[in-house]
Design a protein around this motif. Structure first.
Motif, PDB file in Angstrom:
ATOM      1  N   GLU A 282       0.837  -1.200   0.000  1.00 29.69           N
ATOM      2  CA  GLU A 282       0.000   0.000   0.000  1.00 29.69           C
ATOM      3  C   GLU A 282       0.874   1.253   0.000  1.00 29.69           C
ATOM      4  O   GLU A 282       0.568   2.247  -0.673  1.00 29.69           O
ATOM      5  CB  GLU A 282      -0.933   0.017   1.212  1.00 29.69           C
ATOM      6  CG  GLU A 282      -1.898   1.189   1.176  1.00 29.69           C
ATOM      7  CD  GLU A 282      -2.891   1.173   2.316  1.00 29.69           C
ATOM      8  OE1 GLU A 282      -3.746   2.070   2.344  1.00 29.69           O
ATOM      9  OE2 GLU A 282      -2.826   0.263   3.173  1.00 29.69           O
ATOM     10  N   SER A 283       1.994   1.202   0.732  1.00 32.51           N
ATOM     11  CA  SER A 283       2.907   2.348   0.765  1.00 32.51           C
ATOM     12  C   SER A 283       3.588   2.562  -0.579  1.00 32.51           C
ATOM     13  O   SER A 283       3.823   3.704  -0.985  1.00 32.51           O
ATOM     14  CB  SER A 283       3.964   2.138   1.853  1.00 32.51           C
ATOM     15  OG  SER A 283       3.368   2.016   3.122  1.00 32.51           O
ATOM     16  N   ILE A 284       3.897   1.472  -1.272  1.00 32.24           N
ATOM     17  CA  ILE A 284       4.481   1.602  -2.604  1.00 32.24           C
ATOM     18  C   ILE A 284       3.492   2.306  -3.527  1.00 32.24           C
ATOM     19  O   ILE A 284       3.857   3.163  -4.337  1.00 32.24           O
ATOM     20  CB  ILE A 284       4.883   0.222  -3.155  1.00 32.24           C
ATOM     21  CG1 ILE A 284       6.029  -0.367  -2.319  1.00 32.24           C
ATOM     22  CG2 ILE A 284       5.301   0.318  -4.618  1.00 32.24           C
ATOM     23  CD1 ILE A 284       6.379  -1.801  -2.658  1.00 32.24           C
ATOM     24  N   GLY A 285       2.206   1.973  -3.392  1.00 32.16           N
ATOM     25  CA  GLY A 285       1.174   2.674  -4.155  1.00 32.16           C
ATOM     26  C   GLY A 285       1.119   4.151  -3.800  1.00 32.16           C
ATOM     27  O   GLY A 285       0.918   5.005  -4.670  1.00 32.16           O
ATOM     28  N   LEU A 286       1.307   4.462  -2.509  1.00 39.51           N
ATOM     29  CA  LEU A 286       1.330   5.865  -2.077  1.00 39.51           C
ATOM     30  C   LEU A 286       2.487   6.612  -2.737  1.00 39.51           C
ATOM     31  O   LEU A 286       2.325   7.744  -3.194  1.00 39.51           O
ATOM     32  CB  LEU A 286       1.460   5.935  -0.555  1.00 39.51           C
ATOM     33  CG  LEU A 286       1.553   7.337   0.061  1.00 39.51           C
ATOM     34  CD1 LEU A 286       0.240   8.099  -0.150  1.00 39.51           C
ATOM     35  CD2 LEU A 286       1.897   7.246   1.545  1.00 39.51           C
ATOM     36  N   SER A 287       3.644   5.975  -2.822  1.00 34.26           N
ATOM     37  CA  SER A 287       4.791   6.578  -3.499  1.00 34.26           C
ATOM     38  C   SER A 287       4.464   6.867  -4.951  1.00 34.26           C
ATOM     39  O   SER A 287       4.794   7.941  -5.478  1.00 34.26           O
ATOM     40  CB  SER A 287       6.007   5.644  -3.411  1.00 34.26           C
ATOM     41  OG  SER A 287       7.027   6.025  -4.305  1.00 34.26           O
ATOM     42  N   ILE A 321       6.450  -6.417  -9.705  1.00 36.11           N
ATOM     43  CA  ILE A 321       5.959  -5.659 -10.865  1.00 36.11           C
ATOM     44  C   ILE A 321       4.488  -5.310 -10.724  1.00 36.11           C
ATOM     45  O   ILE A 321       4.071  -4.186 -10.994  1.00 36.11           O
ATOM     46  CB  ILE A 321       6.201  -6.463 -12.168  1.00 36.11           C
ATOM     47  CG1 ILE A 321       7.707  -6.663 -12.389  1.00 36.11           C
ATOM     48  CG2 ILE A 321       5.579  -5.738 -13.359  1.00 36.11           C
ATOM     49  CD1 ILE A 321       8.045  -7.547 -13.581  1.00 36.11           C
ATOM     50  N   TYR A 322       3.669  -6.266 -10.264  1.00 36.03           N
ATOM     51  CA  TYR A 322       2.214  -6.092 -10.299  1.00 36.03           C
ATOM     52  C   TYR A 322       1.556  -6.095  -8.914  1.00 36.03           C
ATOM     53  O   TYR A 322       0.331  -6.091  -8.813  1.00 36.03           O
ATOM     54  CB  TYR A 322       1.578  -7.203 -11.146  1.00 36.03           C
ATOM     55  CG  TYR A 322       2.102  -7.250 -12.558  1.00 36.03           C
ATOM     56  CD1 TYR A 322       1.855  -6.208 -13.446  1.00 36.03           C
ATOM     57  CD2 TYR A 322       2.865  -8.325 -13.009  1.00 36.03           C
ATOM     58  CE1 TYR A 322       2.338  -6.243 -14.746  1.00 36.03           C
ATOM     59  CE2 TYR A 322       3.350  -8.368 -14.307  1.00 36.03           C
ATOM     60  CZ  TYR A 322       3.094  -7.320 -15.176  1.00 36.03           C
ATOM     61  OH  TYR A 322       3.571  -7.360 -16.463  1.00 36.03           O
ATOM     62  N   GLY A 323       2.336  -6.087  -7.852  1.00 31.42           N
ATOM     63  CA  GLY A 323       1.780  -6.290  -6.514  1.00 31.42           C
ATOM     64  C   GLY A 323       0.842  -5.221  -6.015  1.00 31.42           C
ATOM     65  O   GLY A 323      -0.090  -5.509  -5.267  1.00 31.42           O
ATOM     66  N   THR A 324       1.070  -3.970  -6.363  1.00 38.65           N
ATOM     67  CA  THR A 324       0.234  -2.898  -5.821  1.00 38.65           C
ATOM     68  C   THR A 324      -1.170  -2.925  -6.423  1.00 38.65           C
ATOM     69  O   THR A 324      -1.356  -3.303  -7.578  1.00 38.65           O
ATOM     70  CB  THR A 324       0.870  -1.527  -6.107  1.00 38.65           C
ATOM     71  OG1 THR A 324       1.254  -1.470  -7.482  1.00 38.65           O
ATOM     72  CG2 THR A 324       2.086  -1.296  -5.256  1.00 38.65           C
ATOM     73  N   HIS A 325      -2.152  -2.502  -5.621  1.00 36.16           N
ATOM     74  CA  HIS A 325      -3.495  -2.341  -6.186  1.00 36.16           C
ATOM     75  C   HIS A 325      -3.501  -1.064  -7.021  1.00 36.16           C
ATOM     76  O   HIS A 325      -2.795  -0.108  -6.732  1.00 36.16           O
ATOM     77  CB  HIS A 325      -4.555  -2.283  -5.084  1.00 36.16           C
ATOM     78  CG  HIS A 325      -4.424  -1.112  -4.168  1.00 36.16           C
ATOM     79  ND1 HIS A 325      -3.526  -1.070  -3.128  1.00 36.16           N
ATOM     80  CD2 HIS A 325      -5.066   0.086  -4.159  1.00 36.16           C
ATOM     81  CE1 HIS A 325      -3.623   0.080  -2.499  1.00 36.16           C
ATOM     82  NE2 HIS A 325      -4.551   0.812  -3.105  1.00 36.16           N
ATOM     83  N   GLY A 326      -4.276  -1.074  -8.076  1.00 37.88           N
ATOM     84  CA  GLY A 326      -4.233   0.064  -8.990  1.00 37.88           C
ATOM     85  C   GLY A 326      -2.963   0.024  -9.826  1.00 37.88           C
ATOM     86  O   GLY A 326      -2.162  -0.907  -9.730  1.00 37.88           O
TER      87      GLY A 326
END
Length: 581
Positions: A282-287, A321-326
């Motif tokens: 989730e934090s990677i998505g925030l970045s 590569i594909y782990g984040t949602h969105g």
């Protein structure tokens, strides 16, 4: 005399196996030999079989050797588990204390030396590993003097008496083994090395050193095998450079702290393994959404869940590569040697700031914890690129009343100007929800599409030096194209050389930029090969799937997969490849 030799020490975890290998390898490194070491250990503090296998050569080596020349055994389990690797001319040197038995089908010679007894007579049984090293010196005809410097460095702070006692243990072990060996003393001697001084380090240390050279001054992390050494290295080094390391309560906090520090202008990183990366998603998505630089090191290990925390695997690729949602722009790079790990870490920080997105430096246990010879690093190659970070003088022009800085301004390359907090005329919103150019939340469908396109456009211009390492691709009509990533490089190189010697034309490509995948560079290599053999440590052929998705040619792509926790060995890879040709 021999050009290379494979040596292994084994016993129960916690009885000095690692230090025995460390002292032996340090001495061989100082003599100028090339080394490659790999530890097999259990996920517990003490107890359970462990061994340290070290390959010593007069030329560069990047893989574990299939066979074994010398086995140093501190218990019977070491013999029972490892004797099958020994050559017919191999030697087992074992401690008399456990009454060692050579298996009936073993062709190796068993030499029984009273390691523990000799050490106890000198003052403490703890020095039995030094007696074992002395016995090794007799087998290999090694000069004892080189060990004095190593012993002085390791035990010098404990006083000269301790140094002298350890040297006596080495000397007594040498005498005892030499007498037992008789004419075979020195039978496994190596050719003289070139004497040049080189570094000998694990991949994690190279990553940590690369972070320092790349300007990182803050790390937030939670300990986890096999990534902890990066944090331990930086704990010792960063404070002297004005930096800091914080051990967080969990990986979620580590990732968000690193994002915050980067937002404040400090180059920062975190490092973990598969389970920790799952928590960071989730934090990677925030970045990605806030377009803040973030460097994350993922040292892959056996999964899923706790899995095999101390064993080799490469099964995090799809997740990285594909782990984040969105959908966000993300860069994934994968060094294959300790030397590459140093330079690629610097590149990771540059790419994170150039493209204002998360960059994952993907390693694996064999690369992160395997110890290898590294040529002197070229610090003149270190370049710092902070991208579109705006200097304060560039923002002096007054903005209109109530106008915000366009932090997420739509640009041709998808990258906007970035400012640090507190800069005059740099005020803007930062939020994890969709936003307009100034950062204000927006649910407009028109704005959503514009901002999504802007962010994803960044991936179109991502480049990396040797994104596909083609140094091993010399044929225009290859029978085989080997493809790998991370630590499989050494085994592939040696297997390729053996197949070439047998008349099979082999090319080798190692992928260092995994996402965005460098399809234009890779496709011509695949086209020139009859078969593409993808070598990877997972059960589902993740790299093979990535190649098929980006390049096609599925009809000629074959997978060589290994997921039992052990690294590929050169001879093993050669034999498996022949079955596919």
């Amino acid at each position: 005399m021999m050009k290379q030799l494979s040596w292994k020490v084994g016993g129960q975890q916690g009885e000095g196996i690692e230090s025995t290998g460390e002292i032996f390898s340090m001495a061989m490194n100082r003599l100028g030999y090339f080394l490659y070491g790999y530890r097999h250990f259990s996920s517990r503090i003490k107890g359970g079989h462990t061994n340290n296998k070290i390959r010593v050569s007069t030329t560069q080596v990047r893989a574990v050797e299939d066979s074994l020349d010398i086995l140093v055994a501190f218990d019977q389990e070491t013999i029972d588990v490892n004797y099958h690797e020994l050559h017919n001319s191999g030697i087992i040197v074992a401690d008399a204390k456990f009454k060692p038995v050579n298996p009936d089908d073993s062709n190796a010679e068993l030499i029984i030396v009273p390691f523990t007894e000799i050490a106890s007579e000198l003052g403490t049984s703890l020095m039995k590993n030094m007696v074992a090293i002395g016995s090794t010196c007799a087998i290999m005809d090694l000069p004892l003097d080189v060990f004095r410097d190593v012993v002085q460095e390791i035990f010098g702070r404990k006083g000269e008496v301790v140094v002298q006692k350890n040297m006596e243990a080495i000397e007594e072990g040498f005498k005892a083994a030499k007498e037992l060996l008789g004419e075979k003393s020195g039978s496994l001697a190596l050719e003289k090395a070139d004497g040049k001084q080189r570094m000998f380090m694990i991949g994690n240390d190279a990553i940590a050193l690369g972070a320092i050279a790349g300007g990182a001054r803050f790390m937030a992390a939670y300990p986890i095998t096999p990534a902890s050494e990066i944090m331990e290295y930086l704990i010792k080094k960063l404070p002297a450079l004005g930096g800091a390391v914080i051990q967080t309560e969990d990986e979620i906090a580590a990732a968000t702290m690193a994002i915050g520090a980067n937002y404040a202008g400090v180059r920062s990183l975190t490092a973990s393994a598969g389970p920790g990366l799952s928590l960071m998603m989730e934090s990677i998505g925030l970045s990605g959404m806030t377009e803040q630089p973030l460097v994350i090191v993922d040292t892959q290990r056996g999964g899923p869940s706790t899995g095999l925390p101390t064993k080799q695997e490469q099964s995090d690729l799809m997740q990285m590569i594909y782990g984040t949602h969105g959908e966000i722009p993300k860069i994934v790079i994968a060094p294959s040697t300790a030397e590459e790990a140093f330079y690629d870490t610097i590149d990771a920080f540059n790419l994170a700031e150039q493209f204002q997105c998360p960059v994952i430096l993907l390693s694996d246990l064999q690369l992160s914890l395997g110890k290898q010879t590294v040529e002197p690093l070229n610090y003149e190659k270190v370049k710092i690129n902070r991208g579109k970070l705006v200097a304060s003088e560039d923002l002096l022009e007054e903005l209109e009343p109530k106008q915000y800085f366009k932090r997420y301004e739509v640009t041709e390359d998808g990258v906007s100007k970035r400012v640090l907090p507190g800069m005059k005329n740099g005020i803007h919103h930062v939020t994890g929800v969709e936003h307009d150019e100034s950062g204000k939340p927006s649910e407009s469908s028109f704005n959503r599409q514009i901002q999504m396109d802007k962010r994803m456009k960044k991936l179109e211009s991502v480049t990396l030096h040797k994104a596909v390492d083609q140094d091993g691709a010399k044929h225009d009509d290859a029978d085989i194209l080997f493809v790998g990533f991370n630590s499989t490089r050494g085994a592939i190189e040696e297997a390729a050389a053996k197949l070439e010697a047998g008349g099979i034309k082999v090319n080798h490509a190692h992928i260092r930029l995994l996402h965005p995948f460098p399809a234009e560079e890779f496709a011509p290599l695949a086209e020139k090969a009859k078969k593409v053999i993808v070598v990877e440590h997972n059960a589902t052929g993740q790299l093979a799937s990535i190649i098929k998705m980006n390049v096609g040619m599925a009809h000629k792509i074959k997978s060589l997969k290994k997921y039992d926790g052990n690294p590929f060995l050169p001879n093993e890879l050669e034999l498996l490849s022949k079955e596919l040709v």
